[in-house]
Design an enzyme around this catalytic site. Structure first.
Site, PDB file in Angstrom:
ATOM      1  N   ARG A 124       0.844  -1.114  -0.355  1.00 48.04           N
ATOM      2  CA  ARG A 124      -0.207  -0.008  -0.073  1.00 48.04           C
ATOM      3  C   ARG A 124       0.637   1.424  -0.132  1.00 48.04           C
ATOM      4  O   ARG A 124       2.125   1.197   0.099  1.00 48.04           O
ATOM      5  CB  ARG A 124      -0.511  -0.180   1.794  1.00 48.04           C
ATOM      6  CG  ARG A 124      -0.669  -0.633   2.538  1.00 48.04           C
ATOM      7  CD  ARG A 124      -0.280   0.212   3.027  1.00 48.04           C
ATOM      8  NE  ARG A 124      -0.046   1.304   3.741  1.00 48.04           N
ATOM      9  CZ  ARG A 124       1.144   2.199   3.522  1.00 48.04           C
ATOM     10  NH1 ARG A 124       2.290   1.159   4.144  1.00 48.04           N
ATOM     11  NH2 ARG A 124       0.456   3.784   4.054  1.00 48.04           N
ATOM     12  N   ALA A 136       1.035   5.220  -1.946  1.00 49.55           N
ATOM     13  CA  ALA A 136       0.566   5.810  -3.081  1.00 49.55           C
ATOM     14  C   ALA A 136       1.253   5.207  -4.604  1.00 49.55           C
ATOM     15  O   ALA A 136       1.666   3.938  -5.706  1.00 49.55           O
ATOM     16  CB  ALA A 136       0.280   6.909  -3.946  1.00 49.55           C
ATOM     17  N   ASP A 155      -1.457  10.947  -1.977  1.00 48.38           N
ATOM     18  CA  ASP A 155      -1.890   9.960  -3.106  1.00 48.38           C
ATOM     19  C   ASP A 155      -1.966  10.220  -4.911  1.00 48.38           C
ATOM     20  O   ASP A 155      -2.573  10.235  -5.357  1.00 48.38           O
ATOM     21  CB  ASP A 155      -3.556   8.968  -2.308  1.00 48.38           C
ATOM     22  CG  ASP A 155      -2.838   8.087  -1.157  1.00 48.38           C
ATOM     23  OD1 ASP A 155      -3.123   8.983   0.120  1.00 48.38           O
ATOM     24  OD2 ASP A 155      -2.543   6.872  -1.612  1.00 48.38           O
ATOM     25  N   LYS A 204      -4.549  10.191   2.915  1.00 46.02           N
ATOM     26  CA  LYS A 204      -5.535   9.270   4.224  1.00 46.02           C
ATOM     27  C   LYS A 204      -6.267   9.611   4.754  1.00 46.02           C
ATOM     28  O   LYS A 204      -6.004  11.518   5.039  1.00 46.02           O
ATOM     29  CB  LYS A 204      -4.716   8.368   5.004  1.00 46.02           C
ATOM     30  CG  LYS A 204      -4.522   8.012   6.347  1.00 46.02           C
ATOM     31  CD  LYS A 204      -5.691   6.360   5.319  1.00 46.02           C
ATOM     32  CE  LYS A 204      -5.006   5.400   4.644  1.00 46.02           C
ATOM     33  NZ  LYS A 204      -5.861   5.010   3.744  1.00 46.02           N
TER      34      LYS A 204
END
Ligand code: MRU
Length: 360
Positions: free
Chosen positions: A53, A55, A242, A253
């Site tokens: 996980r 980006a 992201d 987030k």
């Protein structure tokens, strides 16, 4: 003594083709298990379940997924191989919607799929492109770290949210890259690590990385950050991203927006660290950034850690994975090409032109 982190991901040759080796982040910090993925559905599952996980890391993993598929394909004609790979790219692109790096990396792989004169040549080109995306990411993170460290004062107490570290990239990290570089310069007194509900990327992953490297850190629950700022315990916040819209709005987030609002209220700078592959110039502002909605069990069962539900059965639960912080709350964006400040449309646009110019 700092202890080296296991690699986030590696593309390695093995019997029958290439293998994507990745550290299963869902098991950290308790277990360091390395998965060996050899099919596209396995890579898709790993991305969806957040085994990998962050980006830039999901972009790298997806690129490796295409390379693995190519290296293990039974196709004997270029047309058949291309068709298989387009399907692989479609499947990988459908795993998570918010981080634009996923689509950016898959676009790089798609461009290679169109080239090549025979099967072996195409496979080799795809493997080398995936390796280049990985190496390039580490290099970008190091440059982000160098630029970002100039913003950090001596004795800094820095707050960070989620994990934008080595684990979220091919190595070194973006927000944690800035913190690492500042630590190497002796500037970091303390890192406040937001635990980052619901999946605890801060408590589980950022704290694990910082502890390994001997960077002083303290985990706090997300709802403690504002009061810590009010007490004068924070000098600045550094977070990753992201997707960044052309006007500088930042998707990151869930909870980042709250940190940004608290920073503004307390007169503290909020720095966003991200490679230019995170900037989506096609989006004018953050309103159009797709926000992933995740399984409500992540909230109800405390990041899958509790068998017992902590919410009464039948009560609605809302679980967006990301939020959007408006550009006006962002003090500066740190990229591999330098630090930019508002107005971001102009500053990010200039970096894009410079990049295009550098490619010739
Ligand atoms: O859901 P995740 O864990 O993939 O979310 C990760 C983040 O929000 C990170 O801050 C972001 O991807 C930047 S990583 C360098």
């Amino acid at each position: 003594m700092p202890e080296a982190l296991p690699p986030t991901l590696e593309l390695v040759p093995a019997a029958g083709g290439y293998v994507l080796r990745l550290l299963d982040q869902t098991l950290l910090p308790n277990q360091e298990a390395v998965l060996e993925l050899v099919t596209v559905p396995q890579v898709c599952e790993a991305i969806r379940m957040l085994r990998v996980r962050g980006a830039p890391a999901i972009g790298c993993a997806a690129a490796c997924g295409v390379a693995v598929a190519a290296s293990r394909s039974q196709a004997t004609s270029l047309d058949d191989l291309r068709q298989e790979l387009h399907e692989a790219i479609r499947a990988l692109a459908a795993t998570r919607p918010t981080a634009v790096n996923l689509f950016w990396a898959l676009e790089r792989m798609r461009a290679i799929v169109e080239n090549g004169d025979d099967v072996a040549e195409l496979v080799a080109a795809l493997v080398s492109e995936a390796q280049a995306i990985i190496a390039d990411d580490v290099d970008r993170c190091r440059r982000i770290g160098q630029h970002g460290a100039t913003l950090i004062p001596r004795g800094a107490r820095i707050l960070t949210h989620c994990n934008a570290g080595a684990l979220a990239t091919a190595g070194y990290g973006t927000a944690l890259g800035v913190i690492r570089a500042a630590h190497e310069q002796g500037k970091v007194a303390q890192v406040w690590v937001d635990e980052t509900r619901p999946l605890l990327q801060g408590a589980r992953l950022t704290a694990y990385e910082l502890q390994r490297e001997g960077i002083p850190c303290t985990v706090i629950c997300d709802n403690m950050a504002a009061s810590l700022m009010a007490q004068g315990g924070v000098d600045c916040a550094v977070v990753g991203a992201d997707r960044i819209a052309a006007n500088g709005d930042v998707a990151n987030k869930i909870g980042t927006y709250g940190v940004a609002v608290a920073c503004q209220h307390h007169g503290l700078p909020l720095y966003v660290a991200a490679p230019l592959s995170t900037v989506d110039y096609d989006l004018r502002d953050g309103a159009a950034i797709p926000i992933e909605q995740r399984d409500t069990r992540e909230v109800v069962h405390l990041a899958h850690l509790s068998e017992k539900a902590v919410v009464p059965d039948g009560v609605a639960v809302y679980n967006p994975a990301f939020d959007v912080t408006p550009a006006k709350l962002v003090t500066a964006i740190v990229t591999e090409a330098g630090v930019v400040r508002a107005p971001y449309v102009t500053a990010l646009g200039r970096l894009r032109q410079q990049q295009a110019g550098a490619k010739g």
